[in-house]
Design an enzyme around this catalytic site. Structure first.
Site, short mmCIF file in Angstrom:
data_model
loop_
_atom_site.label_atom_id
_atom_site.label_comp_id
_atom_site.label_asym_id
_atom_site.label_seq_id
_atom_site.Cartn_x
_atom_site.Cartn_y
_atom_site.Cartn_z
N GLY A 146 41.81 46.55 44.84
CA GLY A 146 42.75 47.46 44.23
C GLY A 146 42.33 48.92 44.35
N HIS A 147 43.23 49.82 43.93
CA HIS A 147 42.99 51.25 44.03
C HIS A 147 41.80 51.69 43.18
CE1 HIS A 147 45.70 50.70 40.60
NE2 HIS A 147 45.11 51.75 40.08
N ASN A 148 41.04 52.65 43.72
CA ASN A 148 39.89 53.27 43.05
C ASN A 148 38.67 52.38 42.95
OD1 ASN A 148 41.69 55.40 42.60
ND2 ASN A 148 42.06 54.82 40.47
#
Length: 365
Positions: A259-261
């Site tokens: 996922g993002h980050n």
């Protein structure tokens, strides 16, 4: 087809060999299926019987094996069988067949920089400002979006998608269908959402009301270190503001979602169908077995090992071995399972005690 002598293979593996070292083989096979021009892989005594069923003249065997008694003309001794397989398969794998240079049916923006010795197959699309490292190999139907960078000796197989501004190190490998740099799955509601409410109350809801989702765009990118591999149809999302990071030497299996980050350390192993939710931090040398799930905004320390199907909802300290849903120490999970198996007998005993207890006893209770 290229062939190799037993002497050359043993030298490449740093292994001892005996017999006719000039014997040449053109491939490897399981013992029972090996042909005379193939090297049989019999690194464990359990595979000895298979050699008699096959036609191999040479084999990789366990230390101390009586290779002459097994009818072989040469043998390579491997103390660590799978390590020998790593070296052997690297040596004899021909790799994808890609034409030299740039195929005329590739579409490359004039501002892109292509390194010396790069091979680019047909139907590849390379956007503005892209930088491709020396000797990179890019198979058909790959797309690389604007501003992306790909290191030297990288290999992108069919259908890989590299998003905008993604930066990838040297010797990167992406299997077919991998997507690196897609938008993160990030949405917000104008009012407090049901998800936010139950996070605070652990399940209690004051009222259920309509809500709509507003998109948060991903302004970050993905940063990938050297010697990383990404399996088929895996997806790594861009960061919202800062980059999603995959550290040097980390390996992703097929169908992994980052996922993002998310920040992943070095030399970490993520097996098939692992899912890591946004903004989590994974340490170095971590192993997440198949179908492990990691909650958002938590950290998993260095050298953690999670068994298959483990669901990690809270922070995991370095060196911990986890199993279960929710994740607990592996030894605790084993104990829990023992007690669960005893529950039917325990329930039967309780029912019998309640039946034997009279009404007076129940009143006293």
């Amino acid at each position: 087809m290229q062939s190799h002598s037993i002497r050359d293979i043993a030298t490449a593996l740093g292994a001892e060999a005996e017999g006719d070292l000039s014997l040449r083989v053109s491939g490897a096979a399981e013992p029972q299926a090996a042909k005379p021009d193939q090297l049989a892989l019999a690194m464990d005594p359990r595979y000895a019987d298979g050699l008699a069923k096959g036609g191999a003249k040479a084999a990789v065997v366990w230390p101390g094996a009586d290779w002459r008694a097994m009818g072989l003309e040469a043998a390579i001794f491997a103390p660590r069988g799978r390590l020998a397989m790593a070296g052997l398969t690297t040596m004899i794998d021909p790799g994808p067949e890609l034409p030299d240079g740039i195929h005329p049916m590739a579409v490359i923006d004039p501002s892109a920089e292509i390194g010396e010795g790069a091979r680019i197959a047909p139907f590849v699309v390379i956007g503005a400002g892209v930088k491709i490292g020396a000797r990179a190999r890019i198979a058909s139907h790959v797309s690389i979006a604007e501003g992306a960078q790909l290191g030297a000796d990288a290999l992108l197989l069919q259908g890989v998608r590299i998003g905008a501004r993604v930066k990838i190190g040297a010797r990167f490998i992406a299997q077919p269908g991998a997507v690196i740099g897609s938008d993160g799955f990030s949405f917000v509601t104008p009012e407090k959402s049901g998800v936010e409410e139950i996070r605070q109350t652990l399940g209690q809801r004051e009222a259920i009301r309509e809500q709509s989702w507003t998109r948060i765009h991903s302004l970050g990118a993905v940063l990938i270190g050297d010697d990383v591999e990404v399996g088929g149809n895996s997806c790594i999302d861009r960061g919202t503001i800062r980059d999603t990071v995959i550290g040097r030497g980390t390996k992703l299996d097929n169908l992994v979602h980052i996922g993002h980050n998310v920040q992943v350390g070095e030399d970490t192993l993520l097996c098939g169908q692992v899912g890591i939710a946004g903004s989590s931090k994974i340490g170095s040398r971590v192993v997440l077995a198949g179908q492990v799930g990691v909650n958002d905004n938590i950290f998993i320390g260095d050298d953690v090992i999670c068994g298959g199907g483990t669901k990690v909802f809270t922070n995991a300290p370095a060196g911990r071995v986890l199993l279960g849903y929710p994740a607990v120490k592996m030894e605790s999970h084993v104990e829990i399972q023992k007690y669960l198996r005893r529950l039917p007998r325990l329930a039967a005993r309780v029912a019998a005690l309640e039946k034997n207890a009279g009404p007076a006893d129940e009143t006293q209770a």
